[in-house]
Design an enzyme around this catalytic site. Structure first.
Site, PDB file in Angstrom:
ATOM      1  N   THR A  88     -28.370 -28.978  -2.151  1.00 38.51           N
ATOM      2  CA  THR A  88     -28.277 -28.525  -3.549  1.00 38.51           C
ATOM      3  C   THR A  88     -28.503 -27.016  -3.544  1.00 38.51           C
ATOM      4  OG1 THR A  88     -30.645 -28.802  -3.953  1.00 38.51           O
ATOM      5  CG2 THR A  88     -29.209 -30.665  -4.517  1.00 38.51           C
ATOM      6  N   HIS A  89     -27.827 -26.356  -4.470  1.00 40.24           N
ATOM      7  CA  HIS A  89     -27.922 -24.899  -4.545  1.00 40.24           C
ATOM      8  C   HIS A  89     -28.109 -24.493  -6.000  1.00 40.24           C
ATOM      9  CE1 HIS A  89     -27.203 -20.783  -3.260  1.00 40.24           C
ATOM     10  NE2 HIS A  89     -26.392 -20.651  -4.294  1.00 40.24           N
ATOM     11  N   ASP A 138     -21.264 -27.145   5.317  1.00 38.53           N
ATOM     12  CA  ASP A 138     -20.371 -26.817   6.435  1.00 38.53           C
ATOM     13  C   ASP A 138     -21.003 -25.627   7.162  1.00 38.53           C
ATOM     14  OD1 ASP A 138     -17.741 -25.008   4.591  1.00 38.53           O
ATOM     15  OD2 ASP A 138     -19.853 -24.529   4.993  1.00 38.53           O
ATOM     16  N   ASP A 164     -23.357 -21.912   2.037  1.00 37.90           N
ATOM     17  CA  ASP A 164     -23.071 -22.511   0.713  1.00 37.90           C
ATOM     18  C   ASP A 164     -21.571 -22.527   0.406  1.00 37.90           C
ATOM     19  OD1 ASP A 164     -25.964 -20.689  -0.291  1.00 37.90           O
ATOM     20  OD2 ASP A 164     -25.855 -22.815   0.224  1.00 37.90           O
TER      21      ASP A 164
END
Ligand code: GRF
Length: 201
Positions: free
Chosen positions: A111-112, A144, A148
């Protein structure tokens, strides 16, 4: 669904997820997931949660290893001990080494506290404030090897209010992140969210 969660800090988002899972187990609509281990990159405050919720935990500190790759190998080995169906980064403030991302993705989410691709990186909340935007957001993505940059699973808009400090805005964003976390774990557990498909979409 067996979930391993990695934290670096207070783990307040993890606490919210654990409480949601506990509440759902007692409700009519269980989320169908269990946090089987909590990992940290240092003796994080959040590890107290492991004791409180009686969940196994592990600490893999970068400074105990000669390089990122060696740290990643141990981190992956610790995660694999618990054979998770999903690994979540929740306030994990390290870049996950490529060998770990390659081994776990797309069942590796983060989560960002911004509306990606806006404001990537470790200072997203401060950057949004300093940019003077009227709204920012929260996102949950498949990790990945970028910063982000992975496929966005879900994201929501959050208003920036007059007088917002970084703390006030981040607290408001975290409420949304917790909702994204819970909804996504529920969706992966039920099969509604097929991460393998999202990763290649
Ligand atoms: C969250 O906003 C997360 O997105 C960011 O750090 C915060 C974690 O806070 N990377 P906590 O450790 O869960 O309290």
């Amino acid at each position: 669904l067996k979930v391993v969660v990695l934290i670096s800090g207070a783990g307040s988002n993890l606490r919210a997820l654990l409480e949601a899972l506990r509440a759902s187990a007692a409700s009519g609509s269980p989320i169908g997931a269990e946090v089987v281990a909590i990992g940290a990159d240092t003796q994080a405050a959040g590890l107290a949660l492991a004791e409180e919720f009686r969940i196994p935990s592990f600490v893999v500190r970068p400074k105990d290893f000669p390089d990122r790759e060696a740290w990643g190998e141990e981190l992956l080995a610790q995660i694999r001990r618990f054979e998770p169906d999903l690994t979540l980064l929740s306030g994990f403030m390290r870049l996950v080494p490529p060998a770990v991302v390659d081994a776990l993705a797309p069942r590796l989410l983060n989560t960002h506290p911004a509306y990606l691709p806006e404001f990537p990186g470790a200072r997203a909340v401060r950057d949004a404030l300093e940019a003077g935007v009227a709204e920012t957001g929260a996102s949950i993505i498949i990790v990945d090897n970028g910063v982000d940059t992975g496929p966005i699973i879900d994201r929501v808009r959050i208003p920036v209010l007059p007088g917002d400090t970084e703390e006030l805005l981040h607290a408001r964003i975290k409420v949304a992140e917790r909702r994204l976390l819970e909804d996504t774990v529920r969706g992966v557990a039920s099969g509604e969210i097929a991460l393998e498909e999202r990763a290649t979409a």
